[in-house]
Enzyme design. Structure first.
Site, short mmCIF file in Angstrom:
data_model
loop_
_atom_site.label_atom_id
_atom_site.label_comp_id
_atom_site.label_asym_id
_atom_site.label_seq_id
_atom_site.Cartn_x
_atom_site.Cartn_y
_atom_site.Cartn_z
N LYS A 1 -9.56 17.09 8.82
CA LYS A 1 -8.31 17.52 9.97
C LYS A 1 -7.39 16.28 9.62
O LYS A 1 -6.20 16.53 9.87
CB LYS A 1 -8.82 17.22 11.31
N LYS B 1 -1.14 9.47 17.39
CA LYS B 1 -2.47 9.11 17.25
C LYS B 1 -3.16 9.49 15.68
O LYS B 1 -3.82 8.57 15.43
CB LYS B 1 -3.45 9.58 18.34
#
Ligand code: NA7
Length: 293
Positions: free
Chosen positions: A166, A234
């Site tokens: 990811k 993030k």
């Protein structure tokens, strides 16, 4: 299946709704009370939600949130039982994932990291694509749940490899979008119609799924969050941390991180990450607009 679902944000709410629609027995828990899913039960604590569940599924903001829900006060740990499976669709640290999985395995609990891509629309339509890490037999047991929420799953390896994948995917999204945003800004400043530029991009090898998805929003100057800037920020930080742990240099991403730092200082964190464009515009003294905007 009996599923406890944690985190009813943009993605989690739609995912839990699709589990209910597929006939699963779902209990939800959300940090801020009051968020509900039609047809699902609601529990007051993570431990209460997980009690008796076959699968617990998480979709929360970050590594600290996952740790808190799993192992904090009144956490899922109190309800862990042999044979239970934890699936985590949050995007978090790959190395922390391995540590969480080790703690779960010690209690006879399976652990699958299952971050996804497909954005808000994919979550709502049940067409997410999951990139998954974990033991193949454990993943197979989750197939009915993956089928309810997504259209495809890719097993990328053992636990942690879903998260690692990811990060590698979002690194590309951040850089591709940055390239698109810089091209739009420069072209506009040089007097080229951005709508024409987008038409050209779509007709050539420069096209990409990222541009195809984002261009209509950008040309309409619609920065409402599909993927909030704070979450991409993030993910960029997570990616740079993972790269540091692995002694990999990512110079382009380091530069893009600075743009996200500045966008956050400007208060854009709750807009879509496409709002990073507005910084480039400010520096260039132009505004990128389609005819309709
Ligand atoms: P959202 O819409 O920002 O939702 C985040 C969810 O995470 C929401 O339910 C939050 O609860 C929850 N959250 C955040 N911090 C905590 C802590 N510390 N403890 C418990 N719960 C928490 O994000 P998305 O749905 O778009 O994305 C979720 C993940 O998928 C994320 O990792 C993305 O990168 C990919 P709240 O309602 O604020 O109390």
């Amino acid at each position: 299946m009996r599923v406890a679902f944690f985190g009813l944000g943009i993605m989690g709410h739609a995912m839990a709704t699709n589990l209910v629609k597929a006939g699963h027995e779902v209990t939800v828990w959300n940090r801020t009370p009051g968020k509900l899913v039609e047809g699902a039960g609601v529990a007051p604590t993570p431990a209460a939600a997980a009690q008796g569940a076959e699968v617990v599924w998480l979709c929360v903001s970050d590594t600290a949130a996952v740790e808190q829900i799993l192992f904090g006060a009144e956490g899922i740990e109190q309800a862990m039982a042999e044979g239970m499976i934890i699936a985590d669709s949050s995007t978090i640290s790959p190395s922390a994932t391995v540590k969480f999985a080790d703690r779960a395995h010690a209690k006879g609990v399976g652990y699958v990291d299952a971050p996804m891509t497909g954005s808000k629309i994919g979550a709502a339509n049940g067409t997410l694509i999951f990139m998954v890490g974990g033991d193949a037999a454990t993943i197979e047991r989750l197939n009915p749940l993956f089928a309810a929420m997504g259209k495809k799953i890719f097993r990328m390896g053992e636990t942690g490899k879903g998260q690692a994948t990811k990060l590698a995917m979002n690194l590309q999204i951040a850089l591709i979008f940055e390239g698109f945003a810089e091209a739009l800004t420069l072209a506009t400043k040089l007097g080229v119609d951005p709508k024409q530029l987008v038409s050209l991009i779509e007709a050539t090898m420069v096209r990409s799924g990222v541009v195809e998805y984002k261009a209509p929003f950008v040309l309409e100057r619609d920065f409402t969050p599909n993927f909030p800037l704070r979450l991409m920020h993030k993910d960029i930080r997570l990616t740079l941390e993972a790269a540091k742990e692995a002694r990999v240099r990512l110079p382009a991403l380091e530069t893009v991180e600075e743009i996200y730092d500045l966008a956050t200082e400007e208060g854009h964190q709750d807009l879509d990450y496409a709002a990073t464009l507005t910084l480039l515009e400010k520096w260039a003294g132009v505004q990128v607009k389609g005819e309709a905007a």
